[in-house]
Every structure is written in C-alpha cells, then in structure tokens.
Design a protein around this motif. Structure first.
Motif, PDB file in Angstrom:
ATOM      1  N   GLY A  75       0.807  -1.216   0.000  1.00  0.00           N
ATOM      2  CA  GLY A  75       0.000   0.000   0.000  1.00  0.00           C
ATOM      3  C   GLY A  75       0.841   1.267   0.000  1.00  0.00           C
ATOM      4  O   GLY A  75       1.959   1.313   0.501  1.00  0.00           O
ATOM      5  N   ARG A  76       0.270   2.313  -0.566  1.00  0.00           N
ATOM      6  CA  ARG A  76       1.011   3.569  -0.705  1.00  0.00           C
ATOM      7  C   ARG A  76       1.369   4.184   0.639  1.00  0.00           C
ATOM      8  O   ARG A  76       2.424   4.815   0.759  1.00  0.00           O
ATOM      9  CB  ARG A  76       0.221   4.543  -1.563  1.00  0.00           C
ATOM     10  N   ALA A  77       0.548   3.989   1.658  1.00  0.00           N
ATOM     11  CA  ALA A  77       0.859   4.566   2.967  1.00  0.00           C
ATOM     12  C   ALA A  77       2.105   3.910   3.570  1.00  0.00           C
ATOM     13  O   ALA A  77       3.018   4.595   4.042  1.00  0.00           O
ATOM     14  CB  ALA A  77      -0.330   4.415   3.911  1.00  0.00           C
ATOM     15  N   TYR A  78       2.137   2.584   3.545  1.00  0.00           N
ATOM     16  CA  TYR A  78       3.306   1.878   4.086  1.00  0.00           C
ATOM     17  C   TYR A  78       4.560   2.231   3.289  1.00  0.00           C
ATOM     18  O   TYR A  78       5.619   2.502   3.865  1.00  0.00           O
ATOM     19  CB  TYR A  78       3.102   0.361   4.080  1.00  0.00           C
ATOM     20  N   ILE A  79       4.445   2.246   1.978  1.00  0.00           N
ATOM     21  CA  ILE A  79       5.610   2.548   1.138  1.00  0.00           C
ATOM     22  C   ILE A  79       6.119   3.959   1.418  1.00  0.00           C
ATOM     23  O   ILE A  79       7.327   4.178   1.523  1.00  0.00           O
ATOM     24  CB  ILE A  79       5.273   2.340  -0.349  1.00  0.00           C
ATOM     25  N   ALA A  80       5.218   4.916   1.583  1.00  0.00           N
ATOM     26  CA  ALA A  80       5.636   6.293   1.866  1.00  0.00           C
ATOM     27  C   ALA A  80       6.413   6.379   3.183  1.00  0.00           C
ATOM     28  O   ALA A  80       7.467   7.025   3.250  1.00  0.00           O
ATOM     29  CB  ALA A  80       4.422   7.216   1.907  1.00  0.00           C
ATOM     30  N   VAL A  81       5.917   5.713   4.221  1.00  0.00           N
ATOM     31  CA  VAL A  81       6.612   5.739   5.509  1.00  0.00           C
ATOM     32  C   VAL A  81       7.933   4.979   5.407  1.00  0.00           C
ATOM     33  O   VAL A  81       8.963   5.430   5.932  1.00  0.00           O
ATOM     34  CB  VAL A  81       5.721   5.161   6.628  1.00  0.00           C
ATOM     35  N   ALA A  82       7.926   3.857   4.732  1.00  0.00           N
ATOM     36  CA  ALA A  82       9.158   3.080   4.580  1.00  0.00           C
ATOM     37  C   ALA A  82      10.219   3.878   3.818  1.00  0.00           C
ATOM     38  O   ALA A  82      11.412   3.802   4.148  1.00  0.00           O
ATOM     39  CB  ALA A  82       8.861   1.764   3.868  1.00  0.00           C
ATOM     40  N   VAL A  83       9.815   4.665   2.845  1.00  0.00           N
ATOM     41  CA  VAL A  83      10.760   5.502   2.108  1.00  0.00           C
ATOM     42  C   VAL A  83      11.375   6.558   3.029  1.00  0.00           C
ATOM     43  O   VAL A  83      12.581   6.811   2.969  1.00  0.00           O
ATOM     44  CB  VAL A  83      10.083   6.153   0.878  1.00  0.00           C
ATOM     45  N   VAL A  84      10.563   7.158   3.900  1.00  0.00           N
ATOM     46  CA  VAL A  84      11.090   8.161   4.838  1.00  0.00           C
ATOM     47  C   VAL A  84      12.162   7.534   5.724  1.00  0.00           C
ATOM     48  O   VAL A  84      13.278   8.063   5.842  1.00  0.00           O
ATOM     49  CB  VAL A  84       9.965   8.777   5.711  1.00  0.00           C
ATOM     50  N   TYR A  85      11.835   6.408   6.338  1.00  0.00           N
ATOM     51  CA  TYR A  85      12.786   5.773   7.252  1.00  0.00           C
ATOM     52  C   TYR A  85      13.998   5.215   6.515  1.00  0.00           C
ATOM     53  O   TYR A  85      15.132   5.377   6.960  1.00  0.00           O
ATOM     54  CB  TYR A  85      12.096   4.670   8.066  1.00  0.00           C
TER      55      TYR A  85
END
Length: 136
Positions: A75-85
């Motif tokens: 999902g886009r939400a998980y991917i967005a957070v994973a990209v930040v970290y």
C-alpha cells in the motif's frame, strides 16, 4: 565479512562494498518500524480531518495487516513511511561510512545529512497523507 569487526577493519573496506551494506542495513531497520508508524500516522491524519477516529483507523489498519498483509505492505501509505525511514537510515549509514573512510568526526555530518533528508521526506509524506486520508 564480519560486521561486528572493529570500525578500523570496516573502514578498510572499499566504499563500493560499504554502500550496499549500508543500504541493506537501512532497509532491515526501516521495514519493521514503518508498519507501526504508518498505522499511527494514518490514524492521526484521519482523526484530524474527521474521516475516522484514531481507534477506528487503527483497527482498520491492523485488520488489513493481519488479514491481507501483502496489500498492507504494498500500500502507498506503508511505502511512503518506509521511504522516509529507509532514506534517513541510508543517509546516516552512508555518511558514517564516508566519515570512517575519510577520518572525519561523524556526529555533525550525520546529523546534518540525516536531518535534511528526514525533514524533506517527512514533509512530503505528510503532504501525501493529507491528500490520501484527509477530508475530500
């Protein structure tokens, strides 16, 4: 390769070897915490916009994680957070390696680089969450 070796041994490795190690370490560190942070960030965004309470949003995210884990992690939400970290950790790790290779004090270099990347990525992620989970 002994990753528990003294830093002088790790510093002797070529940078082309250190960078992939830095990246893999970053992904391994970011992936687990990104799931929890994703659920919390989404819940706060939805609660602030009035589209769901924090409890409702957390239940919804947890249900998706347990019943459809592949959909959650793609999902886009998980991917967005994973990209930040991941981007923050890759930056911090690679700066540490660079400082080790060039015999520099890593504290200020790591703080400056990782903070810059984290702020930029975090603001972008927050903007996306507002669009995705805010009131239409």
């Amino acid at each position: 390769l002994n990753l528990m070796a003294p830093s002088s041994t790790i510093g002797a490795l070529p940078y082309s070897t250190l960078l992939p190690i830095d990246a893999v370490s970053a992904v391994a560190s970011a992936a687990p915490c990104a799931a929890l942070v994703c659920m919390i960030d989404q819940a706060v965004t939805q609660n602030t916009s009035g589209t769901a309470t924090i409890g409702q949003s957390l239940r919804q995210s947890m249900t998706k994680l347990v019943t459809r884990p592949a959909a959650f992690f793609r999902g886009r939400a998980y991917i967005a957070v994973a990209v930040v970290y991941t981007s923050t950790y890759v930056t911090a790790n690679s700066v540490m390696s660079w400082c080790e290779k060039t015999d520099r004090d890593q504290n200020m270099w790591k703080l400056g680089a990782a903070s810059t990347v984290n702020i930029g990525a975090g603001v972008t992620k927050d903007s996306l969450f507002a669009i995705w989970f805010g009131a239409a």
